[in-house]
Design a protein around this motif. Structure first.
Motif, PDB file in Angstrom:
ATOM      1  N   PRO A   1       0.995   4.834  -4.122  1.00  0.00           N
ATOM      2  CA  PRO A   1      -0.014   5.232  -5.107  1.00  0.00           C
ATOM      3  C   PRO A   1      -0.356   4.164  -6.132  1.00  0.00           C
ATOM      4  O   PRO A   1      -1.131   4.431  -7.057  1.00  0.00           O
ATOM      5  CB  PRO A   1       0.635   6.442  -5.809  1.00  0.00           C
ATOM      6  CG  PRO A   1       1.830   6.802  -5.010  1.00  0.00           C
ATOM      7  CD  PRO A   1       2.261   5.541  -4.327  1.00  0.00           C
ATOM      8  N   TRP A   2       0.204   2.989  -6.003  1.00  0.00           N
ATOM      9  CA  TRP A   2      -0.024   1.917  -6.969  1.00  0.00           C
ATOM     10  C   TRP A   2      -0.461   0.651  -6.241  1.00  0.00           C
ATOM     11  O   TRP A   2      -0.328   0.534  -5.033  1.00  0.00           O
ATOM     12  CB  TRP A   2       1.238   1.677  -7.800  1.00  0.00           C
ATOM     13  CG  TRP A   2       1.704   2.942  -8.462  1.00  0.00           C
ATOM     14  CD1 TRP A   2       2.726   3.756  -8.064  1.00  0.00           C
ATOM     15  CD2 TRP A   2       1.118   3.582  -9.602  1.00  0.00           C
ATOM     16  NE1 TRP A   2       2.823   4.846  -8.887  1.00  0.00           N
ATOM     17  CE2 TRP A   2       1.856   4.768  -9.841  1.00  0.00           C
ATOM     18  CE3 TRP A   2       0.057   3.254 -10.450  1.00  0.00           C
ATOM     19  CZ2 TRP A   2       1.560   5.638 -10.892  1.00  0.00           C
ATOM     20  CZ3 TRP A   2      -0.236   4.119 -11.507  1.00  0.00           C
ATOM     21  CH2 TRP A   2       0.506   5.293 -11.709  1.00  0.00           C
ATOM     22  N   GLY A   3      -0.955  -0.321  -7.006  1.00  0.00           N
ATOM     23  CA  GLY A   3      -1.601  -1.482  -6.435  1.00  0.00           C
ATOM     24  C   GLY A   3      -0.683  -2.440  -5.693  1.00  0.00           C
ATOM     25  O   GLY A   3       0.531  -2.475  -5.913  1.00  0.00           O
ATOM     26  N   ALA A   4      -1.305  -3.231  -4.819  1.00  0.00           N
ATOM     27  CA  ALA A   4      -0.580  -4.245  -4.057  1.00  0.00           C
ATOM     28  C   ALA A   4       0.010  -5.285  -4.997  1.00  0.00           C
ATOM     29  O   ALA A   4      -0.623  -5.694  -5.970  1.00  0.00           O
ATOM     30  CB  ALA A   4      -1.520  -4.907  -3.057  1.00  0.00           C
ATOM     31  N   GLY A   5       1.238  -5.700  -4.695  1.00  0.00           N
ATOM     32  CA  GLY A   5       1.886  -6.738  -5.476  1.00  0.00           C
ATOM     33  C   GLY A   5       2.808  -6.229  -6.559  1.00  0.00           C
ATOM     34  O   GLY A   5       3.596  -6.998  -7.109  1.00  0.00           O
ATOM     35  N   GLY A   6       2.718  -4.947  -6.907  1.00  0.00           N
ATOM     36  CA  GLY A   6       3.581  -4.391  -7.932  1.00  0.00           C
ATOM     37  C   GLY A   6       4.940  -4.002  -7.387  1.00  0.00           C
ATOM     38  O   GLY A   6       5.218  -4.117  -6.185  1.00  0.00           O
ATOM     39  N   GLY A   7       5.802  -3.511  -8.271  1.00  0.00           N
ATOM     40  CA  GLY A   7       7.155  -3.155  -7.861  1.00  0.00           C
ATOM     41  C   GLY A   7       7.198  -2.012  -6.867  1.00  0.00           C
ATOM     42  O   GLY A   7       7.985  -2.049  -5.910  1.00  0.00           O
ATOM     43  N   THR A   8       6.353  -1.002  -7.057  1.00  0.00           N
ATOM     44  CA  THR A   8       6.338   0.122  -6.120  1.00  0.00           C
ATOM     45  C   THR A   8       5.816  -0.306  -4.764  1.00  0.00           C
ATOM     46  O   THR A   8       6.341   0.102  -3.716  1.00  0.00           O
ATOM     47  CB  THR A   8       5.467   1.268  -6.678  1.00  0.00           C
ATOM     48  OG1 THR A   8       6.005   1.682  -7.943  1.00  0.00           O
ATOM     49  CG2 THR A   8       5.448   2.464  -5.736  1.00  0.00           C
TER      50      THR A   8
END
Length: 334
Positions: A44-51
């Motif tokens: 549910p979150w953007g590419a490259g982030g921790g999730t």
């Protein structure tokens, strides 16, 4: 074409139709050899982030164990609502999973969605990172006991804190801590920031007195000797920072909170599929490759099996509701 071939072909088609009908009658959990085709993993979150990074590593390790592609799809927007909705409303056949994050315990309290933890099949918690209470190396307070005493005895607004935007998870960490001390949620003034990095810069510059973000986000400044982690708002010490005590063990407060990431499917996912995925996740949690990946990024591995994962999500929902009400972010009674 000979008559015998036509007869054989009609027999084959009839047999195939019978198999298809049986499969439909058996329902989505029919295939005991799940998975038999690619699985979608929604982040549910953007590419490259921790999730995203965590989700992609888990997907790769699930693919290796279960023998089918696990394709990561980023569904962003709406402060996490779009991606979480995509997981919850997907066909509950086991072929769409997702990374469900702490925001599911917050969004409905804000009125952004009607989704709650009850709309998912929990398969395993994989990560939980609690915020540290961090001060400047130049601070007069070198331990949590002295800081707590000073905060409790101060006039409202004397101390300032930062770490994220107003109402973000790290702001709620501060509010929860203050509430556990018998103080109002705004006793320490929250200074909104665009994230942990600018908040840490503000701490070093003397603009705020306290920062409440994850240990990983304080690492650069702490390693440089410019900041000090004096406590962790966790239920136990972090393996990556064994010298940082928890609020609970020091007696400074009876409060713990974490931002977390777990793998879920839609509600009422077939038991065969749920069992296979959850068993693979239990293996992944202790896989040296996963451990090295998480440790290298400063993420804390915190595995819970499906039953414990579901219980944790329910408890987090109640805690977030109480904390957000104390912060004045919701008006409806909990």
């Amino acid at each position: 074409m000979t008559n015998s071939y036509k007869t054989s072909r009609r027999g084959f088609m009839k047999g195939a139709a019978t198999v298809s009908a049986l499969a439909l009658m058996a329902g989505p959990g029919w295939a005991a050899d799940y998975p038999t085709r690619p699985v979608t993993m929604i982040v549910p979150w953007g590419a490259g982030g921790g999730t995203d990074a965590t989700g992609r590593m888990i997907a790769a390790l699930l693919e290796r164990r279960l023998g089918q592609p696990f394709n990561v799809v980023n569904r962003t927007g709406g402060a996490g609502v779009i991606g979480h909705s995509a997981i919850a409303t997907a066909p509950n056949d086991g072929y769409t999973l997702g990374v469900v994050t702490v925001e599911i315990a917050m969004m409905h309290h804000l009125g952004l969605t009607e989704l709650t933890y009850e709309d998912y099949t929990p398969l395993g918690l994989m990560n939980a990172d609690s915020p540290a209470i961090t001060v400047s190396a130049k601070s007069d307070y070198k331990d949590i006991q002295s800081l707590t005493e000073a905060v409790v005895n101060s006039e409202p607004g004397t101390f300032k804190a930062s770490g994220t935007s107003q109402g973000g998870i790290w702001h709620l960490a501060l509010v929860g801590w203050l509430k556990s001390l018998g103080l109002e949620g705004n006793h320490v003034t929250w200074v909104p920031s665009e994230g942990s990095a600018p908040a840490m810069q503000d701490l070093i510059a003397g603009g705020v007195d306290i920062v409440t973000v994850s240990l990983a986000e304080t690492k650069a400044m702490v390693d440089a000797g410019r900041a000090l982690n004096i406590a962790l708002m966790g239920s136990e010490r972090a393996a990556s920072h064994p010298d940082v005590p928890t609020l609970i063990e020091t007696g400074a407060a009876d409060f713990a909170l974490a931002t977390w990431r777990g793998i879920c499917g839609p509600k009422d996912m077939p038991q065969e599929a749920a069992d296979k995925v959850s068993a693979a996740l239990a293996e992944i949690a202790v896989d040296p490759e996963f451990v090295e990946f998480m440790n290298g990024r400063g993420f804390n591995i915190s595995y819970l099996d499906p039953a414990a994962h579901g219980k944790m999500m329910a408890e987090a929902d109640a805690l977030m509701g109480e904390t957000m009400a104390a912060a004045g972010l919701i008006q409806k009674p909990m």
